[in-house]
Design an enzyme around this catalytic site. Structure first.
Site, short mmCIF file in Angstrom:
data_model
loop_
_atom_site.label_atom_id
_atom_site.label_comp_id
_atom_site.label_asym_id
_atom_site.label_seq_id
_atom_site.Cartn_x
_atom_site.Cartn_y
_atom_site.Cartn_z
N SER A 30 0.86 -1.19 0.00
CA SER A 30 0.00 0.00 0.00
C SER A 30 0.89 1.23 0.00
CB SER A 30 -0.85 -0.01 1.27
OG SER A 30 -1.38 1.27 1.54
N TYR A 41 -2.62 -1.38 10.40
CA TYR A 41 -2.52 -1.53 8.94
C TYR A 41 -1.18 -0.97 8.44
CZ TYR A 41 -4.03 -1.14 4.04
OH TYR A 41 -4.15 -1.27 2.68
C1 BGC Z 1 -6.27 1.61 1.77
C2 BGC Z 1 -7.40 2.53 1.38
C3 BGC Z 1 -6.93 3.97 1.37
C4 BGC Z 1 -5.66 4.12 0.58
C5 BGC Z 1 -5.11 5.55 0.62
C6 BGC Z 1 -5.05 1.88 0.94
O1 BGC Z 1 -4.01 1.06 1.35
O2 BGC Z 1 -6.68 0.26 1.59
O3 BGC Z 1 -8.48 2.37 2.27
O4 BGC Z 1 -7.94 4.81 0.82
O5 BGC Z 1 -4.68 3.24 1.07
O6 BGC Z 1 -5.07 6.06 1.91
#
Ligand code: BGC
Length: 261
Positions: A145, A158
């Site tokens: 991410s 996360y």
């Molecule tokens: C998340 C999203 C978020 C994006 C930007 C991703 O890793 O799953 O929920 O909108 O990052 O913040």
């Protein structure tokens, strides 16, 4: 399209929804043999299988929870049993939920770390073990991410899981490069997927997120699937240990746009 992906055996964890679904279907279009892993919704997984077959690929669905070691072992074993080998492992299954960090329970912390980071480790380990034992120059792709580099309040579990994934991938890439095994991350920004459905259905929240994206729009799952196809293909033969961000520029400090600062 990447012709060398034809007949390649590709496992996608969390393949029934969102980015996993888009990637599974994309590999179907590439005429690959796709193993669609799902945790709970068999109907959705069967729908993905059908779409893969309609696109000209082959598919099986395999139930399994990536936090359970025996399920991940079974996933790779089933891929090999059904399709004869394994070429590409995509560790995509992931979860997220917002909680102020001082109120975050250990259970919730563990759930996110177990799914996003430990699940990706188990998938990487099982795939790499198979590659090493069978002398295969295979490929691991982990779904990271933008939050492997951008801190994210309310999402400490996360962000920690994705930050961990960055060094996990870099370490595995370094360790197995001599065997020709490539390990890479994809770093999506904000993408229209079920994980974000509620947030992006609200016009105000959607506009707010869009304002953080230099390219001005929330990405489509297909724009991530095409990155996965590239990384899996021989066109990326010299690429290992990277995170390929597909984020419309979100990681490029958008608040500095137009000379601010
Ligand atoms: C998340 C999203 C978020 C994006 C930007 C991703 O890793 O799953 O929920 O909108 O990052 O913040």
């Amino acid at each position: 399209m990447y012709t060398d992906l034809k007949d390649k055996v590709v496992v996608v964890t969390g393949g029934s929804k969102g980015l996993g679904r888009a990637m599974a279907i994309r590999f179907g279009q590439e005429q690959s043999k796709v193993v669609v892993n799902y945790r709970s919704n068999e109907e959705e997984a069967l729908e993905v299988k059908k779409e893969i077959e309609e696109a000209g690929g082959q598919a099986i669905i395999v139930r399994g929870d990536v936090t359970k070691e025996e399920d991940v072992v079974n996933l790779v074993e089933t891929a090999v049993k059904e399709f004869g080998t394994l070429d590409v492992m995509i560790n995509n299954a992931g979860v997220e939920n917002p909680v102020p960090s001082h109120e975050l329970s250990l259970e919730n912390w563990n759930q996110v770390i177990d799914t996003n980071l430990t699940g990706a480790f188990l998938g990487s380990r099982e795939a790499i073990k198979y590659f090493v034992e069978n002398d295969i120059k295979g490929n691991v792709i982990n779904m990271s991410s933008v939050h492997e580099m951008i801190p994210w309040p309310l999402f400490v579990h996360y962000a920690a899981s994705k930050g961990g994934m960055k060094l996990m991938t870099e370490t595995l890439a370094l360790e197995y490069a001599p065997k020709g095994i490539r390990v890479n991350n994809i770093g999506p920004g904000a993408i229209d997927t079920p994980i974000n459905a509620e947030k992006f259905a609200d016009p105000e929240q959607r506009a707010d997120v869009e304002s953080m994206i230099p390219m001005g729009y929330i990405g489509n799952p297909e724009e991530i699937a095409s990155v996965a196809a590239f990384l899996a293909s021989s066109q990326a033969s010299y690429v290992t240990g990277i995170t390929l961000f597909a984020d419309g520029g979100m990681t490029k400090y958008p608040s500095f746009q137009a000379g601010r600062g």
